[in-house]
Design a protein around this motif. Sequence first.
Motif: not given
Length: 483
Positions: A4, A6-7, A9, A13, A416, A477, A481-482
Motif C-alpha cells: 500500500k 501513501e498519497f 487525497k 492521477w 510516494s 490501484f 492504493s496497492e
Amino acid sequence: MGKKLEFPKEFLWGGATAANQIEGAYDIGGKTLSAAEMTPYIELMDRSNPSETRKITKEILLESIDNKEGKHYPKRYGIDFYHRYKEDIKLFKEAGLKIFRMSISWTRIFPNGNDKTPNKKGLDFYKCVFEECKKQNLEVMVTINHFDLPLWAIEKNLSWTDKEMQENYLLYAKTVIDEFNEYVKYWLPFNEINLYAFTSKMLNDGLDEKNIMKTIISSYNDLHKLFVTQAKVIEYSKKYPNIKIGSMVADSTSYSLDCNPLNVIENQKMEHMKKFFYHDVMVRGEYPGYALRLFNELGVKIDKEDGDDILLKNNPVQFITFSYYMSGTHSVTSDEKTEGNFMKVGKNPFLKATEWGWQIDPIGLRYVLNQLWDRYQIPLFVSENGIGVLETLNENNTVEDDYRIEYLGKHFEQISEAIKDGVNVFGYTMWTPIDVVSAGTSEMSKRYGMIFVDYDDYHNGTGNRYLKKSYKWFKNFMETSEI
C-alpha cells in the motif's frame, strides 16, 4: 495483498495525450496540416537507434502534400479520437483517472496562421471535449502547442525568431485561453520546450550532421523567443485568476559513469545545460552564470529586445511539469550511447532497457523530484511517464502486460517516496492511458496504453478499444492504493 502506497487525497492521477497522435480527422472541420501529420511511417531497421533509420527534413515534409509515392502518414489518422472522444473519456474515467492532459491543435483553430477570426468548427470540437470531461468530472491540463508546427510556418521557413510566428502563436494562445478558461485550470504553453526549439530549427534550416553544434548554437535564439513568448502568455493569463500556467521540460536525468572527477564534472555540465538551464530561466526569470559562460565560449549572442529581461523576471511559471522516461550516464572516458526521446545518453550497466533503448530507472524519478524541489520550491507535476512495448491482442481480446504493471508500480512507489521526502508533487499523468501513434517513430506498434487500439502501423484494423490487464490493475490501484 499488495504493498500500500501513501498519497495525498487530492493527488491528481491521470493520463496524457497529444492532439497530433490521437485526433486524426486531419482534413475535417477546416483543419490544415501540421509538421507531425506530414511525417511518413518508415519501418525501423534498428529500434534501439531510430534516428539512424528515419531522418526527417523539410523536403520530406513538403513532399507529403502531393504524396506521389503513396506513403502512409499515421498522425493524420491517430486513433480517431476526433470521432470517439466520448468513448475514450468514459474509459479514462472508469479507470479512475482524475485528470486528462491533452493538447489543442493549432491548425484546427487557426488553419492559415493569419486568419482574422478563429475557426468556429475547431473551437466547437474542443468545447465538446471539455464538456465531456466536465460531465465525467475529469480535471483538464492543456498543452497549447505539442510538437505541431503548422504547415504554413514550414512553407514560409518561419522560426521562433520571426515576429509572424510569435504573433500568430500569441493570438492562438490568447484565443484558447479566452475560450476555455472556465474548463481548464492548468495550461502548458509548449511541450518539452528544451526539445522544441532545436527540432523546429532543424526542420527549417536542416541539420549539418558534421557540425551538429552549429544547429544547437543557432537554436538558442529560437529558445529565447520561446521563453519570452511563454512569459507573454503568463502575463496575459493573469486576467483569469482561476488558471495556472506551468512549464514542460523533457527531463534529462543522468549520473556520472563513475567517480572519476572528470566524469563527475562532465555530468554536472550536462545536467546544467540539458535540464536546469530551462527551469532556471522559466522559474527564476534569468539566465544562469554557467549558461552565460557557455554562450561566451561558443560565441552565442542572445538577441534580446528591450524589456525581455523584465518580462521573464515578472512572469515565472507557477508550477513545473516534466516528462520522465529514462536516465543515462555522462562521461569523457566512454562513448557507448543509447537513445531515447530524441536524446542520446550513456549506457548504465545497472539498468535494463526497452526494445527502443530507453533505460528503465524508477529510482531516478524520486531523484529528479528531489532535485527540482530542492532547487525551485514550486509545485511539481509528472506530466509524462510510461513504457512503449510491441503488443498484440491475445485470444481473449486483451494484453497480459505485466511488464507495464511492474513499470508503473515501481514509478508510483518512487513518487510516494519523494512525497515522504517532503517534495510537493501534486499529480502524475502517464504516457499514455490509450495506445497512440508514436511521436518519434510514427508507428502504432510501440504501444504505451492501458487500452489497446486495434490499428497496425498502416491503420489496418477496426480501431476498437480493448482493455489490457494494466487497465484493471490501475483501476484497482485507484481504489486501494496497492501495487
